[in-house]
Write a protein that holds these residues in place. Structure first.
Motif, PDB file in Angstrom:
ATOM      1  N   VAL A   1     -10.726   4.974   7.101  1.00  0.00           N
ATOM      2  CA  VAL A   1     -11.320   3.844   7.813  1.00  0.00           C
ATOM      3  C   VAL A   1     -11.437   2.626   6.903  1.00  0.00           C
ATOM      4  O   VAL A   1     -11.210   1.506   7.333  1.00  0.00           O
ATOM      5  CB  VAL A   1     -12.701   4.240   8.381  1.00  0.00           C
ATOM      6  N   LEU A   2     -11.755   2.835   5.625  1.00  0.00           N
ATOM      7  CA  LEU A   2     -11.990   1.736   4.694  1.00  0.00           C
ATOM      8  C   LEU A   2     -10.694   1.257   4.059  1.00  0.00           C
ATOM      9  O   LEU A   2      -9.957   2.048   3.470  1.00  0.00           O
ATOM     10  CB  LEU A   2     -12.959   2.176   3.598  1.00  0.00           C
ATOM     11  N   ARG A   3     -10.433  -0.043   4.194  1.00  0.00           N
ATOM     12  CA  ARG A   3      -9.252  -0.658   3.595  1.00  0.00           C
ATOM     13  C   ARG A   3      -9.655  -1.971   2.942  1.00  0.00           C
ATOM     14  O   ARG A   3     -10.441  -2.719   3.503  1.00  0.00           O
ATOM     15  CB  ARG A   3      -8.198  -0.940   4.664  1.00  0.00           C
ATOM     16  N   VAL A   4      -9.129  -2.220   1.753  1.00  0.00           N
ATOM     17  CA  VAL A   4      -9.354  -3.492   1.078  1.00  0.00           C
ATOM     18  C   VAL A   4      -8.067  -4.294   1.237  1.00  0.00           C
ATOM     19  O   VAL A   4      -6.996  -3.857   0.815  1.00  0.00           O
ATOM     20  CB  VAL A   4      -9.701  -3.292  -0.410  1.00  0.00           C
ATOM     21  N   CYS A   5      -8.184  -5.457   1.871  1.00  0.00           N
ATOM     22  CA  CYS A   5      -7.003  -6.270   2.182  1.00  0.00           C
ATOM     23  C   CYS A   5      -7.032  -7.582   1.412  1.00  0.00           C
ATOM     24  O   CYS A   5      -8.096  -8.123   1.113  1.00  0.00           O
ATOM     25  CB  CYS A   5      -6.942  -6.548   3.673  1.00  0.00           C
ATOM     26  N   VAL A   6      -5.836  -8.066   1.107  1.00  0.00           N
ATOM     27  CA  VAL A   6      -5.654  -9.330   0.393  1.00  0.00           C
ATOM     28  C   VAL A   6      -4.602 -10.151   1.126  1.00  0.00           C
ATOM     29  O   VAL A   6      -3.824  -9.611   1.910  1.00  0.00           O
ATOM     30  CB  VAL A   6      -5.220  -9.084  -1.071  1.00  0.00           C
ATOM     31  N   PRO A   7      -4.544 -11.462   0.870  1.00  0.00           N
ATOM     32  CA  PRO A   7      -3.488 -12.272   1.472  1.00  0.00           C
ATOM     33  C   PRO A   7      -2.104 -11.785   1.037  1.00  0.00           C
ATOM     34  O   PRO A   7      -1.929 -11.240  -0.058  1.00  0.00           O
ATOM     35  CB  PRO A   7      -3.760 -13.683   0.930  1.00  0.00           C
ATOM     36  N   ASP A   8      -1.121 -11.979   1.899  1.00  0.00           N
ATOM     37  CA  ASP A   8       0.250 -11.525   1.627  1.00  0.00           C
ATOM     38  C   ASP A   8       0.775 -12.022   0.288  1.00  0.00           C
ATOM     39  O   ASP A   8       1.394 -11.271  -0.461  1.00  0.00           O
ATOM     40  CB  ASP A   8       1.197 -11.985   2.740  1.00  0.00           C
ATOM     41  N   SER A   9       0.507 -13.272  -0.024  1.00  0.00           N
ATOM     42  CA  SER A   9       1.047 -13.858  -1.252  1.00  0.00           C
ATOM     43  C   SER A   9       0.399 -13.298  -2.519  1.00  0.00           C
ATOM     44  O   SER A   9       0.949 -13.425  -3.611  1.00  0.00           O
ATOM     45  CB  SER A   9       0.875 -15.378  -1.225  1.00  0.00           C
ATOM     46  N   SER A  10      -0.753 -12.647  -2.384  1.00  0.00           N
ATOM     47  CA  SER A  10      -1.474 -12.125  -3.548  1.00  0.00           C
ATOM     48  C   SER A  10      -1.229 -10.640  -3.795  1.00  0.00           C
ATOM     49  O   SER A  10      -1.788 -10.078  -4.728  1.00  0.00           O
ATOM     50  CB  SER A  10      -2.977 -12.336  -3.367  1.00  0.00           C
ATOM     51  N   MET A  11      -0.385 -10.018  -2.991  1.00  0.00           N
ATOM     52  CA  MET A  11      -0.202  -8.577  -3.091  1.00  0.00           C
ATOM     53  C   MET A  11       0.328  -8.111  -4.454  1.00  0.00           C
ATOM     54  O   MET A  11      -0.196  -7.136  -5.002  1.00  0.00           O
ATOM     55  CB  MET A  11       0.705  -8.090  -1.955  1.00  0.00           C
ATOM     56  N   PRO A  12       1.334  -8.753  -5.057  1.00  0.00           N
ATOM     57  CA  PRO A  12       1.792  -8.285  -6.377  1.00  0.00           C
ATOM     58  C   PRO A  12       0.697  -8.363  -7.451  1.00  0.00           C
ATOM     59  O   PRO A  12       0.541  -7.422  -8.243  1.00  0.00           O
ATOM     60  CB  PRO A  12       2.955  -9.220  -6.718  1.00  0.00           C
ATOM     61  N   GLU A  13      -0.058  -9.449  -7.460  1.00  0.00           N
ATOM     62  CA  GLU A  13      -1.138  -9.583  -8.431  1.00  0.00           C
ATOM     63  C   GLU A  13      -2.248  -8.574  -8.160  1.00  0.00           C
ATOM     64  O   GLU A  13      -2.854  -8.032  -9.081  1.00  0.00           O
ATOM     65  CB  GLU A  13      -1.719 -11.002  -8.416  1.00  0.00           C
ATOM     66  N   ALA A  14      -2.524  -8.309  -6.883  1.00  0.00           N
ATOM     67  CA  ALA A  14      -3.556  -7.342  -6.523  1.00  0.00           C
ATOM     68  C   ALA A  14      -3.170  -5.940  -6.980  1.00  0.00           C
ATOM     69  O   ALA A  14      -4.001  -5.211  -7.526  1.00  0.00           O
ATOM     70  CB  ALA A  14      -3.798  -7.366  -5.010  1.00  0.00           C
ATOM     71  N   SER A  15      -1.923  -5.568  -6.778  1.00  0.00           N
ATOM     72  CA  SER A  15      -1.464  -4.249  -7.226  1.00  0.00           C
ATOM     73  C   SER A  15      -1.603  -4.103  -8.733  1.00  0.00           C
ATOM     74  O   SER A  15      -2.060  -3.071  -9.229  1.00  0.00           O
ATOM     75  CB  SER A  15      -0.012  -4.032  -6.821  1.00  0.00           C
TER      76      SER A  15
END
Length: 90
Positions: free
Chosen positions: A46-60
């Motif tokens: 149920v729990l998901r942490v989401c980020v903007p599409d453009s920030s996905m590489p930095e988030a990973s």
């Protein structure tokens, strides 16, 4: 928005969110308000942490550096392994 982290509990979700916000990536915890309604809802996922599409590489990269990379979507890793010396079979 893309899912950057799938949390097992609320503490993990907020830990991941704080890691992302500390490096300047806006993050949002989805599913936080659904934890009390267990009737028809699945108990896990149920729990998901989401980020903007453009920030996905930095988030990973930030989550990997913080040691939270095991639950990144698409890694396919098993969160529990009997090879881990800290885990013993019951």
């Amino acid at each position: 928005m893309q899912v950057a982290y799938r949390a097992h509990n609320l503490i993990d979700a907020h830990l991941a969110r704080h890691v992302l916000e500390d490096v300047g990536i806006p993050a949002f915890v989805f599913g936080e308000n659904l934890l009390g309604g267990a009737g028809e809802l699945p108990l896990f996922g149920v729990l998901r942490v989401c980020v903007p599409d453009s920030s996905m590489p930095e988030a990973s990269a930030a989550l990997q550096a913080a040691g939270l990379g095991d639950d990144l979507p698409g890694t396919g890793s098993d969160p529990i392994s009997l090879d881990d010396p800290g885990l013993l079979p019951a």
